[in-house]
Design a protein around this motif. Sequence first.
Motif, PDB file in Angstrom:
ATOM      1  N   MET A 152      -2.965   6.554   8.285  1.00  0.00           N
ATOM      2  CA  MET A 152      -2.332   6.534   6.745  1.00  0.00           C
ATOM      3  C   MET A 152      -1.979   5.431   6.178  1.00  0.00           C
ATOM      4  SD  MET A 152      -1.764   9.819   5.792  1.00  0.00           S
ATOM      5  CE  MET A 152      -1.950  11.343   6.420  1.00  0.00           C
ATOM      6  N   LEU A 153      -1.884   5.228   4.729  1.00  0.00           N
ATOM      7  CA  LEU A 153      -1.760   4.165   4.155  1.00  0.00           C
ATOM      8  C   LEU A 153      -0.283   4.658   3.472  1.00  0.00           C
ATOM      9  CD1 LEU A 153      -2.601   1.533   2.513  1.00  0.00           C
ATOM     10  CD2 LEU A 153      -3.282   2.875   0.644  1.00  0.00           C
ATOM     11  N   ALA A 154       0.716   3.819   3.824  1.00  0.00           N
ATOM     12  CA  ALA A 154       2.084   3.850   3.639  1.00  0.00           C
ATOM     13  C   ALA A 154       2.298   3.396   2.165  1.00  0.00           C
ATOM     14  CB  ALA A 154       3.021   3.454   4.561  1.00  0.00           C
ATOM     15  N   VAL A 155       1.800   4.170   1.198  1.00  0.00           N
ATOM     16  CA  VAL A 155       2.044   3.865  -0.112  1.00  0.00           C
ATOM     17  C   VAL A 155       3.364   3.389  -0.606  1.00  0.00           C
ATOM     18  CG1 VAL A 155       1.333   4.079  -2.483  1.00  0.00           C
ATOM     19  CG2 VAL A 155       0.003   4.735  -0.667  1.00  0.00           C
ATOM     20  N   ALA A 156       4.585   4.190  -0.053  1.00  0.00           N
ATOM     21  CA  ALA A 156       5.849   3.883  -0.644  1.00  0.00           C
ATOM     22  C   ALA A 156       6.483   2.817  -0.332  1.00  0.00           C
ATOM     23  CB  ALA A 156       6.685   5.266  -0.013  1.00  0.00           C
ATOM     24  N   LYS A 157       5.958   2.059   0.866  1.00  0.00           N
ATOM     25  CA  LYS A 157       6.280   0.529   1.188  1.00  0.00           C
ATOM     26  C   LYS A 157       5.271  -0.158   0.906  1.00  0.00           C
ATOM     27  CE  LYS A 157       8.962   2.814   5.024  1.00  0.00           C
ATOM     28  NZ  LYS A 157       9.532   2.863   6.425  1.00  0.00           N
ATOM     29  N   ALA A 158       4.322  -0.033   0.141  1.00  0.00           N
ATOM     30  CA  ALA A 158       3.206  -0.909   0.064  1.00  0.00           C
ATOM     31  C   ALA A 158       3.606  -1.912  -1.224  1.00  0.00           C
ATOM     32  CB  ALA A 158       2.022  -0.175  -0.465  1.00  0.00           C
ATOM     33  N   PRO A 159       3.003  -3.013  -1.399  1.00  0.00           N
ATOM     34  CA  PRO A 159       3.252  -3.875  -2.438  1.00  0.00           C
ATOM     35  C   PRO A 159       3.083  -3.215  -3.890  1.00  0.00           C
ATOM     36  CG  PRO A 159       1.856  -4.919  -0.765  1.00  0.00           C
ATOM     37  CD  PRO A 159       1.981  -3.551  -0.508  1.00  0.00           C
ATOM     38  N   PHE A 160       3.858  -3.726  -5.012  1.00  0.00           N
ATOM     39  CA  PHE A 160       3.731  -3.174  -6.138  1.00  0.00           C
ATOM     40  C   PHE A 160       2.344  -2.730  -6.661  1.00  0.00           C
ATOM     41  CE2 PHE A 160       3.469  -3.534 -10.608  1.00  0.00           C
ATOM     42  CZ  PHE A 160       4.131  -2.462 -11.348  1.00  0.00           C
ATOM     43  N   ARG A 161       1.188  -3.588  -6.258  1.00  0.00           N
ATOM     44  CA  ARG A 161      -0.040  -3.347  -6.817  1.00  0.00           C
ATOM     45  C   ARG A 161      -0.597  -2.034  -6.116  1.00  0.00           C
ATOM     46  NH1 ARG A 161      -0.372  -7.414  -3.024  1.00  0.00           N
ATOM     47  NH2 ARG A 161      -2.090  -7.064  -1.434  1.00  0.00           N
ATOM     48  N   LEU A 162      -0.094  -1.484  -5.082  1.00  0.00           N
ATOM     49  CA  LEU A 162      -0.519  -0.280  -4.573  1.00  0.00           C
ATOM     50  C   LEU A 162       0.439   0.802  -4.932  1.00  0.00           C
ATOM     51  CD1 LEU A 162      -2.040  -1.503  -1.068  1.00  0.00           C
ATOM     52  CD2 LEU A 162      -3.223  -1.048  -3.101  1.00  0.00           C
ATOM     53  N   ALA A 163       1.510   0.641  -5.328  1.00  0.00           N
ATOM     54  CA  ALA A 163       2.456   1.674  -5.645  1.00  0.00           C
ATOM     55  C   ALA A 163       2.054   2.674  -6.475  1.00  0.00           C
ATOM     56  CB  ALA A 163       3.830   1.183  -6.165  1.00  0.00           C
ATOM     57  N   TRP A 164       1.099   2.350  -7.520  1.00  0.00           N
ATOM     58  CA  TRP A 164       0.683   3.332  -8.499  1.00  0.00           C
ATOM     59  C   TRP A 164       0.007   4.227  -7.813  1.00  0.00           C
ATOM     60  CZ3 TRP A 164      -4.686   4.392  -8.579  1.00  0.00           C
ATOM     61  CH2 TRP A 164      -5.264   3.471  -8.038  1.00  0.00           C
TER      62      TRP A 164
END
Length: 264
Positions: A1-13
């Motif tokens: 799983m890609l943990a987007v909630a803890k990802a850098p800003f560029r992936l938060a979207w």
Amino acid sequence: MLAVAKAPFRLAWLGDLAGAWIFYSVLPLPPGITPRFERIARFAPWVALVIGGLEAALWQGLAGAGLVAQLALVLALGSALSGGLHLDGAMDTADGLAAGPQRRLEAMDDSRVGASGVQALLQLVLVRIGGLALLAVAAPWGLVWAAVWGRIAPLVAMQLFPYLREPGTGTAAFHRRHWQGWWAELVPSLMLLGALTALALRFAAGPWWWLGWLGLLPAVLVPLELGRRLGGHSGDSYGACVEWTVSWSLLLMGLISWRMTAAG
């Protein structure tokens, strides 16, 4: 799983887009993405593009079945794809407006639908039917544009009006809590509107590149009028903004399209 909630800003979207996909539709989320429910309202128009596109595809697929079948099944599909989320808010808002200032929120919270809510539902459906019938062969374009404008309308409400309920309460409070200002939240919508305009210029017959922009009027006027009458907005009235903007956009585009065809 890609943990987007803890990802850098560029992936938060991507997490917010996934959250919007789940929140605003019943469509399954592609695997491998973790949704984040923070700034999802900015991506509601993108979800609407898919919903409107599916409605448009069904309209085209039913071209030989007659107008009645097209109207009934396309409207049913649109309601089903959104899970009735916004329609429920539109009915609750109508009941709240009818109840008066003192009992407004109480009426909107009541799970029972009152007479005003039923009338609002009927009016929404009839206005939408009229608009689609007037659009006729141009209905697929109208369905896409109207769906997108409908999800832009709540952004106007969030920017210009206070939240009706106590801070931190209500199902839509998180929209206000994570709001980062008009331009930051509107960027995805502007990108989408630009892409739709380019597609309309390239593929649509006639002057549809500007007729689609008629939806801007209800997208601004509906949240303004509801906000004025309610003294602010809530999750229910955000849903009402969506439904009334979609309906009035279809009718406005249909009337102008019909008049242009009759005149020319």
